[in-house]
Design an enzyme around this catalytic site. Sequence first.
Site, PDB file in Angstrom:
ATOM      1  N   HIS A 172       0.812  -1.224   0.000  1.00  0.00           N
ATOM      2  CA  HIS A 172       0.000   0.000   0.000  1.00  0.00           C
ATOM      3  C   HIS A 172       0.843   1.271   0.000  1.00  0.00           C
ATOM      4  O   HIS A 172       0.329   2.358   0.242  1.00  0.00           O
ATOM      5  CB  HIS A 172      -0.955   0.012   1.198  1.00  0.00           C
ATOM      6  N   TYR A 258      17.569   2.502   1.909  1.00  0.00           N
ATOM      7  CA  TYR A 258      17.923   2.042   0.572  1.00  0.00           C
ATOM      8  C   TYR A 258      18.914   2.969  -0.115  1.00  0.00           C
ATOM      9  O   TYR A 258      19.567   2.573  -1.081  1.00  0.00           O
ATOM     10  CB  TYR A 258      16.664   1.931  -0.306  1.00  0.00           C
TER      11      TYR A 258
END
Length: 490
Positions: A172, A258
């Site tokens: 989501h 990341y």
Amino acid sequence: MSRFKITIIGAGSVGFTKKLFTDILSVREFAGIEVALTDVSDRNLSMIKTILDRIVEANGLPTLVTATTDRRKALEGARYVISCVRVGGLAAYADDIRIPLKYGVDQCVGDTICAGGILYGQRNIPVILDFCKDIREVAEPGAKFLNYANPMAMNTWAAIEYGKVDTVGLCHGVQHGAEQIAEILGAQDGELDYICSGINHQTWFIDLRVRGRRIGKDELVSAFEAHPVFSKQEKLRIDVLKRFGVYSTESNGHLSEYLPWYRKRPDEISRWIDMSDWIHGETGGYLRYSTETRNWFETDYPKLLEAAGSPIDPAKRSNEHASHILEALETGRVYRGHFNVKNNGVIANLPADAIIESPGFVDRFGINMVAGISLPEACAATCISSINVQRMSVHAAVSGDLDLLKLAVLHDPLVGAICTPEEVWQMVDEMVVAQAEWLPQYAHAVEGARDRLSRATVKTRDWTGAARRAVRSIEEIRAEKEATRLRAAG
């Protein structure tokens, strides 16, 4: 509509299962289906079945709800299988955060890549492949597997490449990012259109339009910087927007894991995160949140059961993809969403074997992806770094190749920015030994890892991270919520 069966694996996740269930029963044609719940916990299964039975009774539906710890029995004849499992639970997850901290790796979530996400995948993938075996053998022929479990890309990659099951991964993050953009631009429901593409947790809004007007980088930056909340909570995402030219779907805390430039130096972390909520970058933030809420549903069970007696309101159906996909497949009503599937050329500048997250349309013919997308070069570069880690991690999880696992961790962008190869080799040994009970594919390597640890020369430290908060008790959480309510009431 004829009765069909949906199986939810990991159904003991009470809140999420209840949401999926009420979403599914918001589709009028689905009233007569069977929903089979399965989990490793009898206790949690009993609690969630009682809640779902109450929903069925209160709404006068013919829906059949069953529950069993026998997964294979639950899967018999299922047309759709939904997974939301966390193998190893909080005990293993705590090691995903704790052990890398000894080597200087500070994670906010640790469930996608990074050292924690990679080990999470090593635990999950053998179990995912067990699910796939059962689906092939006892579910309805051609059954579709809807995976909600992290690490999303690795689990989905393994299910498709090795499990040989029709699989789609669902998340989501795209919806949440779109909600932020709509808020800062003052767009009402239905006024924001977007194309969002990339890989799970590194998806990019490459085209944004409000009432048909294209929104450029400068306008988006100005709107975020002017927002009284997001300007403080999303500092890292805004900085990436300025440099890359597009906004990332993922939360400030997730994105910081990341892109190693923001999280590799402890004294720099505080510049980019916000401590108002775990999701904005707190060290081990999701672990703290998960720990605090672990027993919340038990203490508030009477309230949950009471709420289950209310009528289902289709207008309150959530934007989780699962029910909308099932509705499109069964009724032909077309649904547009963003789905995790094997690339196979959909995104031109990402590898063909990667699991991408990109727009698609669903109807009776299945999930049909929009092809011919190219990411901005910087976005593609960051995605490819993660894809390379994911590929090695999946292959290591399936083969039990400890050396390949260590190479996967070594190539992780954040780990590689902090650790030497010697530190990575020792860290992985320590994590495999600590989590051996959930890593059957590495059983042959555990004694060797334990022996190396007994002779370890790499120094570690006792460090809780650059931005850690203590776990609160249920009483403390309840008191804080009440205080917030009173402040809001004036």
